[in-house]
Design a protein around this motif. Structure first.
Motif, PDB file in Angstrom:
ATOM      1  N   GLY A 315       0.858  -1.185   0.000  1.00 16.37           N
ATOM      2  CA  GLY A 315       0.000   0.000   0.000  1.00 16.37           C
ATOM      3  C   GLY A 315       0.889   1.227   0.000  1.00 16.37           C
ATOM      4  N   VAL A 316       0.365   2.342   0.476  1.00 18.68           N
ATOM      5  CA  VAL A 316       1.143   3.578   0.560  1.00 18.68           C
ATOM      6  C   VAL A 316       1.063   4.119   1.983  1.00 18.68           C
ATOM      7  N   LEU A 317       2.132   4.778   2.403  1.00 20.00           N
ATOM      8  CA  LEU A 317       2.164   5.441   3.707  1.00 20.00           C
ATOM      9  C   LEU A 317       2.198   6.936   3.455  1.00 20.00           C
ATOM     10  N   ILE A 318       1.176   7.635   3.960  1.00 17.17           N
ATOM     11  CA  ILE A 318       1.015   9.066   3.714  1.00 17.17           C
ATOM     12  C   ILE A 318       1.248   9.830   5.017  1.00 17.17           C
ATOM     13  N   SER A 319       2.168  10.769   4.984  1.00 15.20           N
ATOM     14  CA  SER A 319       2.425  11.604   6.165  1.00 15.20           C
ATOM     15  C   SER A 319       1.300  12.616   6.334  1.00 15.20           C
ATOM     16  N   ALA A 320       0.799  12.731   7.565  1.00 15.66           N
ATOM     17  CA  ALA A 320      -0.279  13.685   7.864  1.00 15.66           C
ATOM     18  C   ALA A 320      -0.273  13.976   9.362  1.00 15.66           C
ATOM     19  N   PRO A 321      -0.714  15.162   9.764  1.00 13.55           N
ATOM     20  CA  PRO A 321      -0.709  15.505  11.193  1.00 13.55           C
ATOM     21  C   PRO A 321      -1.752  14.715  11.978  1.00 13.55           C
ATOM     22  N   ILE A 322      -1.463  14.526  13.245  1.00 16.34           N
ATOM     23  CA  ILE A 322      -2.378  13.811  14.130  1.00 16.34           C
ATOM     24  C   ILE A 322      -3.727  14.528  14.197  1.00 16.34           C
ATOM     25  N   SER A 323      -4.796  13.743  14.204  1.00 14.26           N
ATOM     26  CA  SER A 323      -6.187  14.194  14.347  1.00 14.26           C
ATOM     27  C   SER A 323      -6.794  14.704  13.046  1.00 14.26           C
ATOM     28  N   ARG A 324      -6.031  14.708  11.939  1.00 14.86           N
ATOM     29  CA  ARG A 324      -6.649  15.077  10.663  1.00 14.86           C
ATOM     30  C   ARG A 324      -7.638  13.971  10.270  1.00 14.86           C
ATOM     31  N   GLN A 325      -8.765  14.359   9.689  1.00 18.71           N
ATOM     32  CA  GLN A 325      -9.795  13.386   9.333  1.00 18.71           C
ATOM     33  C   GLN A 325      -9.344  12.464   8.200  1.00 18.71           C
ATOM     34  N   VAL A 326      -9.663  11.176   8.359  1.00 23.40           N
ATOM     35  CA  VAL A 326      -9.458  10.186   7.303  1.00 23.40           C
ATOM     36  C   VAL A 326     -10.827   9.902   6.685  1.00 23.40           C
ATOM     37  N   GLN A 327     -10.918  10.058   5.374  1.00 25.91           N
ATOM     38  CA  GLN A 327     -12.207   9.913   4.689  1.00 25.91           C
ATOM     39  C   GLN A 327     -12.201   8.679   3.798  1.00 25.91           C
ATOM     40  N   THR A 328     -13.334   7.975   3.771  1.00 15.29           N
ATOM     41  CA  THR A 328     -13.436   6.792   2.918  1.00 15.29           C
ATOM     42  C   THR A 328     -13.431   7.200   1.449  1.00 15.29           C
ATOM     43  N   ILE A 329     -12.763   6.384   0.621  1.00 12.26           N
ATOM     44  CA  ILE A 329     -12.629   6.727  -0.801  1.00 12.26           C
ATOM     45  C   ILE A 329     -13.921   6.478  -1.575  1.00 12.26           C
ATOM     46  N   HIS A 330     -14.803   5.617  -1.038  1.00  9.22           N
ATOM     47  CA  HIS A 330     -16.051   5.304  -1.740  1.00  9.22           C
ATOM     48  C   HIS A 330     -17.034   4.717  -0.729  1.00  9.22           C
ATOM     49  N   ASN A 331     -18.308   4.693  -1.101  1.00 11.12           N
ATOM     50  CA  ASN A 331     -19.308   4.170  -0.177  1.00 11.12           C
ATOM     51  C   ASN A 331     -19.102   2.666   0.044  1.00 11.12           C
ATOM     52  N   GLY A 332     -19.537   2.201   1.188  1.00 12.46           N
ATOM     53  CA  GLY A 332     -19.352   0.792   1.519  1.00 12.46           C
ATOM     54  C   GLY A 332     -19.813   0.487   2.927  1.00 12.46           C
ATOM     55  N   THR A 333     -19.405  -0.693   3.411  1.00 15.04           N
ATOM     56  CA  THR A 333     -19.776  -1.163   4.743  1.00 15.04           C
ATOM     57  C   THR A 333     -18.512  -1.484   5.529  1.00 15.04           C
ATOM     58  N   VAL A 334     -18.462  -1.056   6.792  1.00 13.65           N
ATOM     59  CA  VAL A 334     -17.293  -1.311   7.646  1.00 13.65           C
ATOM     60  C   VAL A 334     -17.259  -2.796   8.013  1.00 13.65           C
ATOM     61  N   LEU A 335     -16.152  -3.458   7.644  1.00 12.96           N
ATOM     62  CA  LEU A 335     -15.985  -4.889   7.944  1.00 12.96           C
ATOM     63  C   LEU A 335     -15.151  -5.114   9.190  1.00 12.96           C
ATOM     64  N   PHE A 336     -14.180  -4.222   9.430  1.00 15.84           N
ATOM     65  CA  PHE A 336     -13.254  -4.390  10.556  1.00 15.84           C
ATOM     66  C   PHE A 336     -12.977  -3.025  11.143  1.00 15.84           C
ATOM     67  N   SER A 337     -12.989  -2.960  12.462  1.00 14.28           N
ATOM     68  CA  SER A 337     -12.715  -1.699  13.142  1.00 14.28           C
ATOM     69  C   SER A 337     -12.134  -2.018  14.517  1.00 14.28           C
ATOM     70  N   ASP A 338     -10.797  -2.213  14.551  1.00 13.35           N
ATOM     71  CA  ASP A 338     -10.166  -2.655  15.795  1.00 13.35           C
ATOM     72  C   ASP A 338      -8.652  -2.489  15.677  1.00 13.35           C
ATOM     73  N   TRP A 339      -7.941  -2.877  16.737  1.00 14.15           N
ATOM     74  CA  TRP A 339      -6.480  -2.808  16.769  1.00 14.15           C
ATOM     75  C   TRP A 339      -5.915  -4.112  16.240  1.00 14.15           C
ATOM     76  N   LEU A 340      -4.904  -4.031  15.353  1.00 13.01           N
ATOM     77  CA  LEU A 340      -4.239  -5.210  14.800  1.00 13.01           C
ATOM     78  C   LEU A 340      -2.737  -4.998  14.905  1.00 13.01           C
ATOM     79  N   LYS A 341      -2.042  -6.032  15.414  1.00  9.44           N
ATOM     80  CA  LYS A 341      -0.598  -5.932  15.636  1.00  9.44           C
ATOM     81  C   LYS A 341       0.122  -5.528  14.364  1.00  9.44           C
ATOM     82  N   GLY A 342       0.970  -4.525  14.476  1.00  4.13           N
ATOM     83  CA  GLY A 342       1.733  -4.044  13.336  1.00  4.13           C
ATOM     84  C   GLY A 342       1.030  -2.963  12.545  1.00  4.13           C
ATOM     85  N   TYR A 343      -0.290  -2.846  12.708  1.00  4.96           N
ATOM     86  CA  TYR A 343      -1.072  -1.870  11.942  1.00  4.96           C
ATOM     87  C   TYR A 343      -1.830  -0.903  12.844  1.00  4.96           C
ATOM     88  N   GLY A 344      -1.825  -1.166  14.148  1.00  2.00           N
ATOM     89  CA  GLY A 344      -2.511  -0.275  15.073  1.00  2.00           C
ATOM     90  C   GLY A 344      -4.014  -0.302  14.867  1.00  2.00           C
TER      91      GLY A 344
END
Length: 411
Positions: A315-344
């Motif tokens: 994938g890509v790693l994008i530098s951005a300041p803390i607390s900036r909003q992350v927006q979904t690229i397209h409509n959809g359904t949330v499948l996973f929303s949790d902490w995962l080792k190595g990915y936070g």
């Protein structure tokens, strides 16, 4: 062989030699004297040399056994150190997860408070405008009532009872009575409107004051949450500092990244297995070069570039300041929303037809599993969870488990 044993052996050898010499002399075998003497002398020198060699061999074996014991002890110590280090790293990684989740909880609370603050300020502004309009209406109604009262006072110089008893001017009396009724009706209507305005103004004043008080409470709560957030970040920094002291070799780092990638792949396979196709989710196949990036920032790592060893970025790693909003690229359904080792803190969204988008290293997650999200909707806040030393967003697009280059979809 000990020195005392060698001396005894030499004594016995000399005794045997003397016996052989006496035997040969008594037998007058002089011709064999030279050979016997040489044989005996060789025995005298051979046995001590053999004993000395045995002594050296035994000493060497003892030294080798001592070295082997030292090596075995060093191996056992190293294995114990590695076990302790891995155990400490595991404990620190669990602590890191706890720290990330604590920060996420506080950050989400702060974000909720900010939304409430914004809504409350809008409501207060609306109430202030309504209050101003009601005040203007109240003053206007006061002036109108004052005019009506002055008109009533002016026409009220006639005695109403006298007008009724006066039979000489019946037409004038009728007109005057009609005028009085009209004035009374208009005055009653304006009085009712005035009372309604006063009641509404009181309600608006009360609600306005309640919203101002609520705003003050939100600001106080925001300060409290901010203090807690700083405390949680300090704890996370300590954990990261301890983790950084547990240095990993290149091979260990490679194995760690492979394990984390395998965890992600397994999680995505499980998610793919439970996806239920939705009619209105059509995937991303027709949206190449049409989607917006989930967050604005500088690209730190590009798709396909070297990550560690033979591993590459999926994938890509994008530098951005803390607390900036992350927006979904397209409509959809949330499948996973949790902490995962190595990915936070990680969010995975299903877009239909086997397409998924993945957003990692967030500070907090704004959506839960099962939530429906629309294009451009905030789903998380940028962070550095999962052990990152700087804030940013890790972003992937996948189709049926295969990682795709996000640059082919986002413009």
């Amino acid at each position: 062989m000990a020195i005392s044993d060698i001396l005894v052996f030499n004594f016995l050898s000399l005794s045997i030699a003397s016996l052989f010499i006496d035997t040969y002399l008594s037998s007058k075998h002089f011709q064999q004297l030279g050979a016997a003497s040489l044989f005996i002398v060789s025995l005298l020198f051979a046995f001590p040399a053999h004993a000395e060699q045995n002594k050296r061999n035994e000493s060497t074996q003892q030294q080798n056994r001592a070295k082997l014991s030292d090596v075995q002890q060093a191996i056992a110590t190293q294995e114990s150190n590695i076990f302790d280090t891995n155990k400490q790293r595991s404990n620190l990684e669990r602590q890191l997860k706890t720290d990330d989740l604590a920060i996420a909880k506080v950050a989400k609370a702060i974000n909720d408070i900010e939304v409430k603050l914004s809504n409350t300020q809008v409501k207060i502004a609306t109430l202030a405008r309504e209050k101003q309009q009601l005040t203007i209406a109240k003053k206007k109604q006061e002036r109108l009532l004052a005019q009506q009262l002055r008109a009533a006072y002016t026409t009220g110089q006639h005695d109403y009872l006298k007008l009724l008893l006066n039979q000489n001017q019946s037409d004038k009396i009728q007109r005057t009575i009609s005028y009085y009724q009209y004035l009374n009706q208009a005055r009653t209507k304006e009085i009712d409107k005035f009372q309604a305005t006063i009641t509404k103004l009181l309600q608006v004043n009360t609600e306005h004051q309640e919203q101002v008080t609520y705003l003050q409470q939100l600001k106080a709560e925001q300060l409290q949450q901010g203090t807690q957030l700083r405390t949680s970040k300090k704890q996370r920094s300590k954990t990261l500092s301890k983790l950084s002291r547990k240095l990993l070799s290149s091979q260990q780092q490679l194995n760690k990244l492979k394990a984390e990638e395998n965890n992600l792949n397994q999680a995505l396979h499980k998610l793919a297995a439970i996806i239920q196709a939705e009619i209105d989710l059509t995937g991303l196949s027709k949206l190449k070069r049409k989607l917006s990036w989930p967050v604005k920032g500088r690209m730190l790592h590009r798709f396909g570039s070297r990550k560690q060893g033979y591993l590459k970025w999926k994938g890509v790693l994008i530098s951005a300041p803390i607390s900036r909003q992350v927006q979904t690229i397209h409509n959809g359904t949330v499948l996973f929303s949790d902490w995962l080792k190595g990915y936070g803190l990680l969010t995975v969204i299903d877009h239909g037809n086997g397409y998924m988008s993945l957003y990692a290293h967030n500070q907090t997650l704004l959506k839960a599993v099962g939530d429906r999200v629309e294009t451009g909707e905030p789903i998380a806040l940028v962070g550095q969870s999962g052990g990152q030393d700087q804030s940013g967003l890790y972003f992937e697009i996948r189709h049926r488990g295969k990682a795709l280059n996000p640059k082919l979809w986002c413009k």
